[in-house]
Design a protein around this motif. Structure first.
Motif, PDB file in Angstrom:
ATOM      1  N   GLY A   1      63.235  31.198  59.180  1.00 52.99           N
ATOM      2  CA  GLY A   1      64.598  31.077  58.688  1.00 52.99           C
ATOM      3  C   GLY A   1      64.722  30.387  57.350  1.00 52.99           C
ATOM      4  O   GLY A   1      65.765  29.856  57.004  1.00 52.99           O
ATOM      5  N   ARG A   2      63.624  30.365  56.573  1.00 54.16           N
ATOM      6  CA  ARG A   2      63.680  29.745  55.235  1.00 54.16           C
ATOM      7  C   ARG A   2      63.298  30.790  54.193  1.00 54.16           C
ATOM      8  O   ARG A   2      62.677  31.788  54.520  1.00 54.16           O
ATOM      9  CB  ARG A   2      62.649  28.599  55.113  1.00 54.16           C
ATOM     10  N   GLU A   3      63.633  30.509  52.948  1.00 57.77           N
ATOM     11  CA  GLU A   3      63.139  31.305  51.825  1.00 57.77           C
ATOM     12  C   GLU A   3      62.206  30.410  51.021  1.00 57.77           C
ATOM     13  O   GLU A   3      62.484  29.222  50.849  1.00 57.77           O
ATOM     14  CB  GLU A   3      64.293  31.772  50.920  1.00 57.77           C
ATOM     15  N   LEU A   4      61.083  30.962  50.557  1.00 62.81           N
ATOM     16  CA  LEU A   4      60.208  30.157  49.694  1.00 62.81           C
ATOM     17  C   LEU A   4      60.902  29.961  48.351  1.00 62.81           C
ATOM     18  O   LEU A   4      61.432  30.918  47.781  1.00 62.81           O
ATOM     19  CB  LEU A   4      58.879  30.876  49.442  1.00 62.81           C
ATOM     20  N   PRO A   5      60.905  28.733  47.853  1.00 64.66           N
ATOM     21  CA  PRO A   5      61.539  28.521  46.536  1.00 64.66           C
ATOM     22  C   PRO A   5      60.725  29.214  45.440  1.00 64.66           C
ATOM     23  O   PRO A   5      59.501  29.190  45.469  1.00 64.66           O
ATOM     24  CB  PRO A   5      61.505  27.003  46.351  1.00 64.66           C
ATOM     25  N   VAL A   6      61.403  29.890  44.530  1.00 59.46           N
ATOM     26  CA  VAL A   6      60.714  30.491  43.373  1.00 59.46           C
ATOM     27  C   VAL A   6      60.953  29.575  42.200  1.00 59.46           C
ATOM     28  O   VAL A   6      62.093  29.382  41.784  1.00 59.46           O
ATOM     29  CB  VAL A   6      61.259  31.901  43.080  1.00 59.46           C
ATOM     30  N   THR A   7      59.857  28.981  41.665  1.00 57.45           N
ATOM     31  CA  THR A   7      60.038  28.011  40.559  1.00 57.45           C
ATOM     32  C   THR A   7      59.698  28.657  39.235  1.00 57.45           C
ATOM     33  O   THR A   7      58.971  29.613  39.184  1.00 57.45           O
ATOM     34  CB  THR A   7      59.127  26.780  40.764  1.00 57.45           C
TER      35      THR A   7
END
Ligand SMILES: Cc1cc2nc3c(=O)[nH]c(=O)nc-3n(C[C@H](O)[C@H](O)[C@H](O)COP(=O)(O)OP(=O)(O)OC[C@H]3O[C@@H](n4cnc5c(N)ncnc54)[C@H](O)[C@@H]3O)c2cc1C
Length: 293
Positions: free
Chosen positions: A287-293
């Motif tokens: 239920g999470r999205e990986l942060p795109v930095t």
């Protein structure tokens, strides 16, 4: 006639070297080729090269005139580690023009024509002068013997040497019969050794080293760039540290021929993308999205 690349065996007292999966490394074999840094020497590099590059970098971000920055850099007003840090981050950011202001000139000798043909494919920021096969009348042209042939089937080696020696013998006979050198040279094999002078700016040298220190590069040109890197290190360990296989600054391997990962220096980009996809899928499942930095 054929000059064989000899192997220096480790002394009995030396510990056995751990084998790696890195292919085709010429290792410590003496291939009979040389790369000597003609210019600059250590004194010039230490005194001027870092200040020149620093001035180029700093000019972009400073109100000061470049000649003032350079004067202060020469006078020791700036901490040398801080100068190196700025240069390092500018190079890492890909602002390559800043390192085009310094050049290195090498004498390269005893390399095969196979190598020189690859070397002169580099066009940007590099100049070559090569021994002429028109004007030089070779009395005893030397050749390179690849190890796979030297240590392979003895019959094939004999036939190879007969062909190479035969070609060189025919060259000499043609010269004697009055055939011009520029025509007689057509019989020379790729194995024929040659000499060049090469001048490259630092940006070009880093780019060329990235390609030619890669384990996918041909063994002879890879050895040449190992010697070139050694020469740069001897005048500046700081500048020499930027000469590395391209995967080192990239952080991954982009070579198609290493998709099986047999060269372990850096993971292949396919593996990196797979790992990213797995991580992203696991994050989504949680239920999470990986942060795109
Ligand atoms: C492992 C390996 C295998 C190879 N196999 C082959 C092969 O099978 N056949 C073959 O023909 N060659 C082969 N090459 C040579 C390769 O294709 C290049 O010609 C050579 O490496 C020169 O590199 P470069 O193009 O980056 O040129 P450089 O002159 O070193 O250029 C530096 C950079 O400047 C830019 N640049 C230079 N000139 C131009 C231009 N005209 N237009 C736009 N940008 C430019 C590019 O970004 C370029 O990367 C091989 C090279 C390697 C390392």
């Amino acid at each position: 006639m054929t000059a064989q690349a000899t192997t220096s065996e480790p002394a009995a007292s030396e510990p056995a070297r751990r084998k790696t999966a890195i292919p085709k490394n010429p290792g410590r074999r003496d291939l009979g080729l040389r790369a000597t840094l003609l210019f600059p020497n250590r004194e010039i590099v230490e005194r001027y090269y870092v200040p020149v590059i620093y001035t180029a970098c700093r000019t972009c971000y400073s109100e000061q005139d470049p000649d003032e920055i350079f004067r202060r850099a020469l006078a020791g007003d700036f901490d040398s580690l801080k100068m190196q840090k700025l240069i390092g981050s500018v190079i890492e950011s890909g602002h390559g023009s800043t390192i085009e202001h310094v050049v290195f000139t090498f004498a390269i000798s005893g390399v095969s024509r196979t190598l020189s043909h690859q070397l002169v494919r580099h066009r940007a920021g590099v100049a070559f002068d090569q021994q002429s096969q028109r004007y030089v009348k070779f009395k005893g042209a030397a050749t390179m013997l690849p190890h796979s042939i030297a240590e392979g089937d003895p019959d094939l080696r004999t036939r190879y040497e007969e062909q190479v020696d035969g070609a060189l013998g025919l060259y000499g006979d043609m010269l004697q019969a009055g055939v011009p050198g520029e025509d007689a040279r057509f019989i020379f094999p790729n194995a024929t050794r040659t000499n060049l002078v090469m001048t490259a700016n630092l940006r070009a040298l880093i780019h060329m080293s990235g390609l030619r220190l890669c384990t996918m590069a041909q063994w002879e040109i890879r050895r040449l760039f190992q010697l070139i890197r050694h020469e740069i290190f001897s005048v500046s360990p700081f500048l020499g540290s930027f000469l590395a296989p391209k995967c080192v600054p990239l952080g991954y391997c982009d070579e198609f021929n290493n998709r099986d990962g047999h060269c372990p220096i850096r993971p292949h980009k396919d593996r990196v993308l797979e790992a990213w996809a797995e991580k992203a899928a696991a994050a989504r499942a949680a239920g999470r999205e990986l942060p795109v930095t």
